[in-house]
Motif scaffolding. Structure first.
Motif, PDB file in Angstrom:
ATOM      1  N   ALA A 153     -20.292 -22.428 -16.481  1.00 36.93           N
ATOM      2  CA  ALA A 153     -20.910 -21.917 -15.254  1.00 36.93           C
ATOM      3  C   ALA A 153     -19.876 -21.424 -14.248  1.00 36.93           C
ATOM      4  N   ARG A 154     -18.587 -21.566 -14.572  1.00 39.79           N
ATOM      5  CA  ARG A 154     -17.566 -21.112 -13.620  1.00 39.79           C
ATOM      6  C   ARG A 154     -17.620 -19.602 -13.471  1.00 39.79           C
ATOM      7  N   GLY A 155     -17.537 -19.158 -12.263  1.00 39.14           N
ATOM      8  CA  GLY A 155     -17.454 -17.718 -11.996  1.00 39.14           C
ATOM      9  C   GLY A 155     -16.014 -17.343 -11.709  1.00 39.14           C
ATOM     10  N   LEU A 156     -15.840 -16.218 -11.083  1.00 39.24           N
ATOM     11  CA  LEU A 156     -14.501 -15.777 -10.728  1.00 39.24           C
ATOM     12  C   LEU A 156     -14.223 -16.091  -9.267  1.00 39.24           C
ATOM     13  N   LEU A 157     -12.997 -16.446  -8.986  1.00 41.99           N
ATOM     14  CA  LEU A 157     -12.512 -16.535  -7.615  1.00 41.99           C
ATOM     15  C   LEU A 157     -11.742 -15.239  -7.395  1.00 41.99           C
ATOM     16  N   ALA A 158     -12.515 -14.201  -7.201  1.00 45.57           N
ATOM     17  CA  ALA A 158     -11.944 -12.855  -7.205  1.00 45.57           C
ATOM     18  C   ALA A 158     -11.068 -12.603  -5.991  1.00 45.57           C
ATOM     19  N   GLU A 159     -10.010 -11.866  -6.244  1.00 49.12           N
ATOM     20  CA  GLU A 159      -9.169 -11.394  -5.152  1.00 49.12           C
ATOM     21  C   GLU A 159      -9.426  -9.909  -4.977  1.00 49.12           C
ATOM     22  N   ARG A 160      -9.139  -9.440  -3.831  1.00 47.24           N
ATOM     23  CA  ARG A 160      -9.343  -8.024  -3.555  1.00 47.24           C
ATOM     24  C   ARG A 160      -8.001  -7.312  -3.607  1.00 47.24           C
ATOM     25  N   GLU A 161      -8.083  -6.016  -3.817  1.00 48.97           N
ATOM     26  CA  GLU A 161      -6.866  -5.217  -3.857  1.00 48.97           C
ATOM     27  C   GLU A 161      -6.150  -5.320  -2.515  1.00 48.97           C
ATOM     28  N   PRO A 162      -4.850  -5.629  -2.553  1.00 47.01           N
ATOM     29  CA  PRO A 162      -4.123  -5.749  -1.285  1.00 47.01           C
ATOM     30  C   PRO A 162      -4.093  -4.414  -0.533  1.00 47.01           C
ATOM     31  N   GLN A 163      -4.256  -4.489   0.747  1.00 50.44           N
ATOM     32  CA  GLN A 163      -4.245  -3.288   1.583  1.00 50.44           C
ATOM     33  C   GLN A 163      -3.097  -3.419   2.575  1.00 50.44           C
ATOM     34  N   GLU A 164      -2.389  -2.339   2.786  1.00 50.29           N
ATOM     35  CA  GLU A 164      -1.333  -2.346   3.785  1.00 50.29           C
ATOM     36  C   GLU A 164      -1.970  -2.214   5.162  1.00 50.29           C
ATOM     37  N   LEU A 165      -1.598  -3.119   6.040  1.00 51.48           N
ATOM     38  CA  LEU A 165      -2.120  -3.095   7.397  1.00 51.48           C
ATOM     39  C   LEU A 165      -1.032  -2.604   8.343  1.00 51.48           C
ATOM     40  N   TYR A 166      -1.434  -1.867   9.323  1.00 57.42           N
ATOM     41  CA  TYR A 166      -0.487  -1.423  10.340  1.00 57.42           C
ATOM     42  C   TYR A 166      -1.206  -1.354  11.674  1.00 57.42           C
ATOM     43  N   ILE A 167      -0.415  -1.432  12.701  1.00 57.52           N
ATOM     44  CA  ILE A 167      -0.959  -1.382  14.053  1.00 57.52           C
ATOM     45  C   ILE A 167      -0.513  -0.068  14.680  1.00 57.52           C
ATOM     46  N   GLU A 168      -1.441   0.616  15.264  1.00 56.38           N
ATOM     47  CA  GLU A 168      -1.138   1.881  15.926  1.00 56.38           C
ATOM     48  C   GLU A 168      -1.512   1.725  17.389  1.00 56.38           C
ATOM     49  N   ARG A 169      -0.626   2.210  18.239  1.00 52.92           N
ATOM     50  CA  ARG A 169      -0.893   2.114  19.673  1.00 52.92           C
ATOM     51  C   ARG A 169      -0.561   3.444  20.325  1.00 52.92           C
ATOM     52  N   GLN A 170      -1.447   3.878  21.142  1.00 53.95           N
ATOM     53  CA  GLN A 170      -1.225   5.119  21.889  1.00 53.95           C
ATOM     54  C   GLN A 170      -0.434   4.769  23.143  1.00 53.95           C
ATOM     55  N   LEU A 171       0.728   5.375  23.303  1.00 48.01           N
ATOM     56  CA  LEU A 171       1.563   5.114  24.472  1.00 48.01           C
ATOM     57  C   LEU A 171       1.096   5.985  25.637  1.00 48.01           C
ATOM     58  N   GLU A 172       1.159   5.414  26.838  1.00 49.53           N
ATOM     59  CA  GLU A 172       0.745   6.149  28.029  1.00 49.53           C
ATOM     60  C   GLU A 172       1.804   7.143  28.472  1.00 49.53           C
ATOM     61  N   ALA A 173       3.057   6.845  28.190  1.00 53.87           N
ATOM     62  CA  ALA A 173       4.154   7.736  28.595  1.00 53.87           C
ATOM     63  C   ALA A 173       5.033   8.002  27.375  1.00 53.87           C
ATOM     64  N   ALA A 174       5.865   8.998  27.505  1.00 51.97           N
ATOM     65  CA  ALA A 174       6.797   9.310  26.417  1.00 51.97           C
ATOM     66  C   ALA A 174       7.738   8.133  26.212  1.00 51.97           C
ATOM     67  N   VAL A 175       8.201   7.931  24.989  1.00 52.59           N
ATOM     68  CA  VAL A 175       9.044   6.795  24.638  1.00 52.59           C
ATOM     69  C   VAL A 175      10.295   6.755  25.504  1.00 52.59           C
ATOM     70  N   ASP A 176      10.894   7.904  25.782  1.00 50.84           N
ATOM     71  CA  ASP A 176      12.140   7.904  26.554  1.00 50.84           C
ATOM     72  C   ASP A 176      11.916   7.576  28.029  1.00 50.84           C
ATOM     73  N   ARG A 177      10.681   7.500  28.481  1.00 49.99           N
ATOM     74  CA  ARG A 177      10.388   7.163  29.887  1.00 49.99           C
ATOM     75  C   ARG A 177       9.917   5.713  30.069  1.00 49.99           C
ATOM     76  N   LEU A 178       9.810   4.964  28.978  1.00 55.70           N
ATOM     77  CA  LEU A 178       9.394   3.556  29.090  1.00 55.70           C
ATOM     78  C   LEU A 178      10.537   2.729  29.650  1.00 55.70           C
ATOM     79  N   PRO A 179      10.220   1.716  30.472  1.00 51.06           N
ATOM     80  CA  PRO A 179      11.295   0.871  31.024  1.00 51.06           C
ATOM     81  C   PRO A 179      11.923  -0.004  29.937  1.00 51.06           C
ATOM     82  N   LEU A 180      13.186  -0.221  30.044  1.00 47.17           N
ATOM     83  CA  LEU A 180      13.892  -1.116  29.121  1.00 47.17           C
ATOM     84  C   LEU A 180      13.683  -2.546  29.560  1.00 47.17           C
ATOM     85  N   LEU A 181      13.499  -3.431  28.643  1.00 47.58           N
ATOM     86  CA  LEU A 181      13.290  -4.844  28.980  1.00 47.58           C
ATOM     87  C   LEU A 181      14.509  -5.647  28.736  1.00 47.58           C
TER      88      LEU A 181
END
Length: 181
Positions: A153-181
């Motif tokens: 009666a055992r079924g499968l403990l199926a895994e799903r195809e791995p997906q690459e995750l990434y985070i995308e963020r829209q910047l409000e200003a150009a990269v060269d105008r962001l303050p340095l931390l």
């Protein structure tokens, strides 16, 4: 139905190629179990499924390939026959009955206790009365007796195809105008 593929080597990257055949799979070392529900139209039946597995693994070839109603029957067929096998629904017990008792995952202590009975095949073990198996060998013996009869009666403990995750963020200003931390 469940397909069992014996890979030429236990390799996660090789196993992941089988996502091209079925979206649901389970890996266990060199074994990969595929759920073939709903894939009839895609592959055209067992022969098409087996061909798709071979294509996905090329240039390597599977060492065993089987399709059965349950995991244990599919695994045993793939491991012991080493050729493409389809076990029809309802014929699991008959198919397994001719295979050696060594096909069962017997713990050493239970194997020693069964040895004096002269059992050679899964059919020999399956023909023993269930009540006697439970009295002598407990629940572990009953579970193995069920497997020998093609009941899993055992079924499968199926895994799903791995997906690459990434985070995308829209910047409000150009990269060269962001303050340095």
């Amino acid at each position: 139905m469940i397909a069992c593929v014996v890979l030429p080597r236990p390799d996660a990257a090789l196993a992941r190629r089988l996502f091209a055949v079925s979206p649901l799979l389970q890996r266990e070392g060199e074994l990969v179990f595929l759920d073939d529900r709903g894939l009839e139209r895609l592959h055209g039946g067992p022969a098409g499924l087996f061909a798709a597995v071979r294509r996905a693994l090329a240039p390597l070839a599977p060492l065993g390939l089987a399709l059965a109603r349950n995991r244990f029957t599919a695994e045993v067929a793939a491991r012991f026959l080493r050729r493409p096998v389809t076990v029809r629904e309802g014929e699991e017990g008959l198919f397994l009955s001719r295979l050696p008792l060594a096909a069962l995952p017997l713990p050493p202590d239970l194997s020693r206790r069964l040895l004096p009975l002269g059992l050679e095949t899964l059919g020999d073990f399956a023909s023993l009365p269930s009540a006697g198996i439970e009295r002598r060998y407990g629940q572990a013996g009953v579970a193995l007796h069920r497997l020998a009869r093609g009941l899993d009666a055992r079924g499968l403990l199926a895994e799903r195809e791995p997906q690459e995750l990434y985070i995308e963020r829209q910047l409000e200003a150009a990269v060269d105008r962001l303050p340095l931390l």
